[in-house]
Each structure stands twice: as C-alpha cells, then as structure tokens.
Design a protein around this motif. Structure first.
Motif, PDB file in Angstrom:
ATOM      1  N   SER A 197      -7.564  -2.621  -1.231  1.00 15.27           N
ATOM      2  CA  SER A 197      -8.694  -3.541  -1.316  1.00 15.27           C
ATOM      3  C   SER A 197      -8.361  -4.812  -0.551  1.00 15.27           C
ATOM      4  O   SER A 197      -7.214  -5.244  -0.534  1.00 15.27           O
ATOM      5  CB  SER A 197      -8.976  -3.907  -2.777  1.00 15.27           C
ATOM      6  OG  SER A 197      -9.360  -2.774  -3.494  1.00 15.27           O
ATOM      7  N   MET A 198      -9.378  -5.382   0.073  1.00 15.08           N
ATOM      8  CA  MET A 198      -9.197  -6.671   0.739  1.00 15.08           C
ATOM      9  C   MET A 198     -10.492  -7.453   0.627  1.00 15.08           C
ATOM     10  O   MET A 198     -11.568  -6.870   0.510  1.00 15.08           O
ATOM     11  CB  MET A 198      -8.765  -6.519   2.195  1.00 15.08           C
ATOM     12  CG  MET A 198      -9.803  -5.955   3.113  1.00 15.08           C
ATOM     13  SD  MET A 198      -9.338  -5.939   4.859  1.00 15.08           S
ATOM     14  CE  MET A 198      -7.880  -4.953   4.863  1.00 15.08           C
ATOM     15  N   VAL A 199     -10.355  -8.749   0.616  1.00 18.32           N
ATOM     16  CA  VAL A 199     -11.507  -9.633   0.570  1.00 18.32           C
ATOM     17  C   VAL A 199     -11.474 -10.466   1.843  1.00 18.32           C
ATOM     18  O   VAL A 199     -10.463 -11.095   2.150  1.00 18.32           O
ATOM     19  CB  VAL A 199     -11.467 -10.540  -0.681  1.00 18.32           C
ATOM     20  CG1 VAL A 199     -12.663 -11.472  -0.686  1.00 18.32           C
ATOM     21  CG2 VAL A 199     -11.425  -9.700  -1.947  1.00 18.32           C
ATOM     22  N   LEU A 200     -12.575 -10.445   2.585  1.00 16.65           N
ATOM     23  CA  LEU A 200     -12.687 -11.202   3.828  1.00 16.65           C
ATOM     24  C   LEU A 200     -13.647 -12.355   3.602  1.00 16.65           C
ATOM     25  O   LEU A 200     -14.734 -12.170   3.080  1.00 16.65           O
ATOM     26  CB  LEU A 200     -13.182 -10.285   4.950  1.00 16.65           C
ATOM     27  CG  LEU A 200     -12.331  -9.028   5.181  1.00 16.65           C
ATOM     28  CD1 LEU A 200     -12.999  -8.121   6.200  1.00 16.65           C
ATOM     29  CD2 LEU A 200     -10.936  -9.397   5.623  1.00 16.65           C
TER      30      LEU A 200
ATOM     31  N   VAL B  33       0.856  -1.164   0.000  1.00 17.36           N
ATOM     32  CA  VAL B  33       0.000   0.000   0.000  1.00 17.36           C
ATOM     33  C   VAL B  33       0.903   1.227   0.000  1.00 17.36           C
ATOM     34  O   VAL B  33       1.833   1.322   0.788  1.00 17.36           O
ATOM     35  CB  VAL B  33      -0.923   0.022   1.236  1.00 17.36           C
ATOM     36  CG1 VAL B  33      -1.766   1.265   1.265  1.00 17.36           C
ATOM     37  CG2 VAL B  33      -1.778  -1.224   1.276  1.00 17.36           C
ATOM     38  N   VAL B  34       0.623   2.156  -0.879  1.00 10.15           N
ATOM     39  CA  VAL B  34       1.410   3.378  -0.974  1.00 10.15           C
ATOM     40  C   VAL B  34       0.601   4.542  -0.407  1.00 10.15           C
ATOM     41  O   VAL B  34      -0.555   4.742  -0.780  1.00 10.15           O
ATOM     42  CB  VAL B  34       1.783   3.666  -2.449  1.00 10.15           C
ATOM     43  CG1 VAL B  34       2.536   4.964  -2.555  1.00 10.15           C
ATOM     44  CG2 VAL B  34       2.598   2.516  -3.021  1.00 10.15           C
ATOM     45  N   PHE B  35       1.231   5.292   0.501  1.00 13.56           N
ATOM     46  CA  PHE B  35       0.591   6.457   1.100  1.00 13.56           C
ATOM     47  C   PHE B  35       1.011   7.716   0.364  1.00 13.56           C
ATOM     48  O   PHE B  35       2.178   7.901   0.050  1.00 13.56           O
ATOM     49  CB  PHE B  35       0.983   6.577   2.578  1.00 13.56           C
ATOM     50  CG  PHE B  35       0.293   5.586   3.462  1.00 13.56           C
ATOM     51  CD1 PHE B  35      -0.854   5.950   4.147  1.00 13.56           C
ATOM     52  CD2 PHE B  35       0.785   4.302   3.607  1.00 13.56           C
ATOM     53  CE1 PHE B  35      -1.504   5.038   4.962  1.00 13.56           C
ATOM     54  CE2 PHE B  35       0.140   3.385   4.413  1.00 13.56           C
ATOM     55  CZ  PHE B  35      -1.003   3.747   5.094  1.00 13.56           C
ATOM     56  N   THR B  36       0.047   8.603   0.083  1.00 15.53           N
ATOM     57  CA  THR B  36       0.316   9.908  -0.497  1.00 15.53           C
ATOM     58  C   THR B  36      -0.335  10.945   0.399  1.00 15.53           C
ATOM     59  O   THR B  36      -1.553  10.912   0.600  1.00 15.53           O
ATOM     60  CB  THR B  36      -0.262  10.000  -1.926  1.00 15.53           C
ATOM     61  OG1 THR B  36       0.280   8.939  -2.710  1.00 15.53           O
ATOM     62  CG2 THR B  36       0.066  11.330  -2.553  1.00 15.53           C
ATOM     63  N   ASN B  37       0.486  11.811   0.976  1.00 18.99           N
ATOM     64  CA  ASN B  37      -0.011  12.814   1.930  1.00 18.99           C
ATOM     65  C   ASN B  37      -0.783  12.162   3.071  1.00 18.99           C
ATOM     66  O   ASN B  37      -1.808  12.671   3.510  1.00 18.99           O
ATOM     67  CB  ASN B  37      -0.885  13.858   1.228  1.00 18.99           C
ATOM     68  CG  ASN B  37      -0.105  14.666   0.207  1.00 18.99           C
ATOM     69  OD1 ASN B  37       1.063  14.977   0.446  1.00 18.99           O
ATOM     70  ND2 ASN B  37      -0.731  14.989  -0.895  1.00 18.99           N
TER      71      ASN B  37
ATOM     72  N   SER C 139     -17.218 -10.931  13.295  1.00 15.59           N
ATOM     73  CA  SER C 139     -16.955  -9.526  13.588  1.00 15.59           C
ATOM     74  C   SER C 139     -15.469  -9.415  13.882  1.00 15.59           C
ATOM     75  O   SER C 139     -14.908 -10.254  14.599  1.00 15.59           O
ATOM     76  CB  SER C 139     -17.757  -9.064  14.802  1.00 15.59           C
ATOM     77  OG  SER C 139     -19.134  -9.064  14.482  1.00 15.59           O
ATOM     78  N   ALA C 140     -14.826  -8.404  13.314  1.00 13.94           N
ATOM     79  CA  ALA C 140     -13.383  -8.250  13.480  1.00 13.94           C
ATOM     80  C   ALA C 140     -13.030  -6.774  13.477  1.00 13.94           C
ATOM     81  O   ALA C 140     -13.879  -5.915  13.239  1.00 13.94           O
ATOM     82  CB  ALA C 140     -12.649  -8.972  12.352  1.00 13.94           C
ATOM     83  N   VAL C 141     -11.767  -6.476  13.745  1.00 15.43           N
ATOM     84  CA  VAL C 141     -11.250  -5.111  13.708  1.00 15.43           C
ATOM     85  C   VAL C 141     -10.022  -5.108  12.811  1.00 15.43           C
ATOM     86  O   VAL C 141      -9.128  -5.933  12.973  1.00 15.43           O
ATOM     87  CB  VAL C 141     -10.878  -4.606  15.123  1.00 15.43           C
ATOM     88  CG1 VAL C 141     -10.245  -3.224  15.055  1.00 15.43           C
ATOM     89  CG2 VAL C 141     -12.106  -4.579  16.019  1.00 15.43           C
ATOM     90  N   ILE C 142     -10.004  -4.192  11.855  1.00 14.47           N
ATOM     91  CA  ILE C 142      -8.834  -4.018  11.000  1.00 14.47           C
ATOM     92  C   ILE C 142      -8.020  -2.885  11.593  1.00 14.47           C
ATOM     93  O   ILE C 142      -8.533  -1.781  11.795  1.00 14.47           O
ATOM     94  CB  ILE C 142      -9.260  -3.701   9.556  1.00 14.47           C
ATOM     95  CG1 ILE C 142     -10.076  -4.873   9.000  1.00 14.47           C
ATOM     96  CG2 ILE C 142      -8.039  -3.415   8.687  1.00 14.47           C
ATOM     97  CD1 ILE C 142     -10.745  -4.585   7.692  1.00 14.47           C
ATOM     98  N   ARG C 143      -6.747  -3.141  11.904  1.00 10.52           N
ATOM     99  CA  ARG C 143      -5.870  -2.131  12.505  1.00 10.52           C
ATOM    100  C   ARG C 143      -4.767  -1.761  11.525  1.00 10.52           C
ATOM    101  O   ARG C 143      -4.327  -2.585  10.748  1.00 10.52           O
ATOM    102  CB  ARG C 143      -5.250  -2.678  13.789  1.00 10.52           C
ATOM    103  CG  ARG C 143      -6.251  -2.868  14.905  1.00 10.52           C
ATOM    104  CD  ARG C 143      -5.598  -3.318  16.205  1.00 10.52           C
ATOM    105  NE  ARG C 143      -6.574  -3.428  17.247  1.00 10.52           N
ATOM    106  CZ  ARG C 143      -7.276  -4.529  17.521  1.00 10.52           C
ATOM    107  NH1 ARG C 143      -7.094  -5.616  16.804  1.00 10.52           N
ATOM    108  NH2 ARG C 143      -8.160  -4.537  18.493  1.00 10.52           N
ATOM    109  N   THR C 144      -4.313  -0.530  11.617  1.00  8.48           N
ATOM    110  CA  THR C 144      -3.247  -0.068  10.734  1.00  8.48           C
ATOM    111  C   THR C 144      -1.887  -0.232  11.390  1.00  8.48           C
ATOM    112  O   THR C 144      -1.755  -0.166  12.602  1.00  8.48           O
ATOM    113  CB  THR C 144      -3.434   1.412  10.382  1.00  8.48           C
ATOM    114  OG1 THR C 144      -3.428   2.179  11.584  1.00  8.48           O
ATOM    115  CG2 THR C 144      -4.725   1.637   9.636  1.00  8.48           C
ATOM    116  N   THR C 145      -0.871  -0.455  10.560  1.00  6.20           N
ATOM    117  CA  THR C 145       0.507  -0.507  11.036  1.00  6.20           C
ATOM    118  C   THR C 145       1.438  -0.223   9.863  1.00  6.20           C
ATOM    119  O   THR C 145       1.088  -0.478   8.714  1.00  6.20           O
ATOM    120  CB  THR C 145       0.855  -1.873  11.674  1.00  6.20           C
ATOM    121  OG1 THR C 145       2.202  -1.822  12.149  1.00  6.20           O
ATOM    122  CG2 THR C 145       0.717  -3.004  10.681  1.00  6.20           C
ATOM    123  N   ASP C 146       2.595   0.321  10.150  1.00  9.47           N
ATOM    124  CA  ASP C 146       3.589   0.533   9.093  1.00  9.47           C
ATOM    125  C   ASP C 146       4.716  -0.482   9.205  1.00  9.47           C
ATOM    126  O   ASP C 146       5.732  -0.375   8.550  1.00  9.47           O
ATOM    127  CB  ASP C 146       4.139   1.956   9.123  1.00  9.47           C
ATOM    128  CG  ASP C 146       5.053   2.202  10.312  1.00  9.47           C
ATOM    129  OD1 ASP C 146       5.147   1.327  11.195  1.00  9.47           O
ATOM    130  OD2 ASP C 146       5.685   3.269  10.359  1.00  9.47           O
TER     131      ASP C 146
END
Length: 87
Positions: A11-14, A1-5, A19-26
């Motif tokens: 996209s993801m397919v589950l 995934v590329v971040f701009t500003n 019930s779940a939680v998607i968390r961000t990380t670098d």
C-alpha cells in the motif's frame, strides 16, 4: 514488501497531485520496461484551505499593491481547480 512466488502486495499513499510512474526495484536490479512500470495520476483532494500570496513589499496599514493571488488548496497544498467561491 515480501514477495511470494514473485508476487507482492503493498500500500502507498500519494499526496502530490501529478502524473507519475511507479517503478519496481529489488535494490540491486531495476526493472524499467513497460511491464514493470505503473503510470498513475494523483488528483487534488477536496477543498481544505485558501492560500494567500502577496506581492512584495506590502506595507502595514495600506492597501495591497501588485499582483496578489488567492488559491484554493487541498490539505496537502495541491491546487483545487474545481473550487467555486460563489457557492
């Protein structure tokens, strides 16, 4: 995934109905606050197959014994609770 500003689109397919939680990380800094979490609920897809679960042991040529179950499932193995066998 590329971040701009500071913004990225992915996209993801589950497949697992839950019930779940998607968390961000670098990869080094994990964001776990509410502003960086996305709660999701994945529902079962439409009916695709029946799964049979037989009590053990079963003997060839004799009637089934024990508690045996037949479960309606989607293509990913999730239980389809809306399936109506009378239709």
């Amino acid at each position: 995934v590329v971040f701009t500003n500071g913004i990225a689109t992915a996209s993801m397919v589950l497949y697992k109905a839950e019930s779940a939680v998607i968390r961000t990380t670098d990869g080094t800094i994990s964001a776990t606050g509410n502003t960086h979490e996305l709660p999701v609920t994945v529902l079962a897809a439409s009916f695709s197959k029946l799964a049979v679960s037989l009590a053990s042991p079963q003997v060839n040529g004799t009637a089934f014994t024990g508690t045996n179950t037949l479960t309606a499932q989607d293509a990913y193995g999730n239980t389809v609770t809306s399936f109506n066998a009378s239709g």
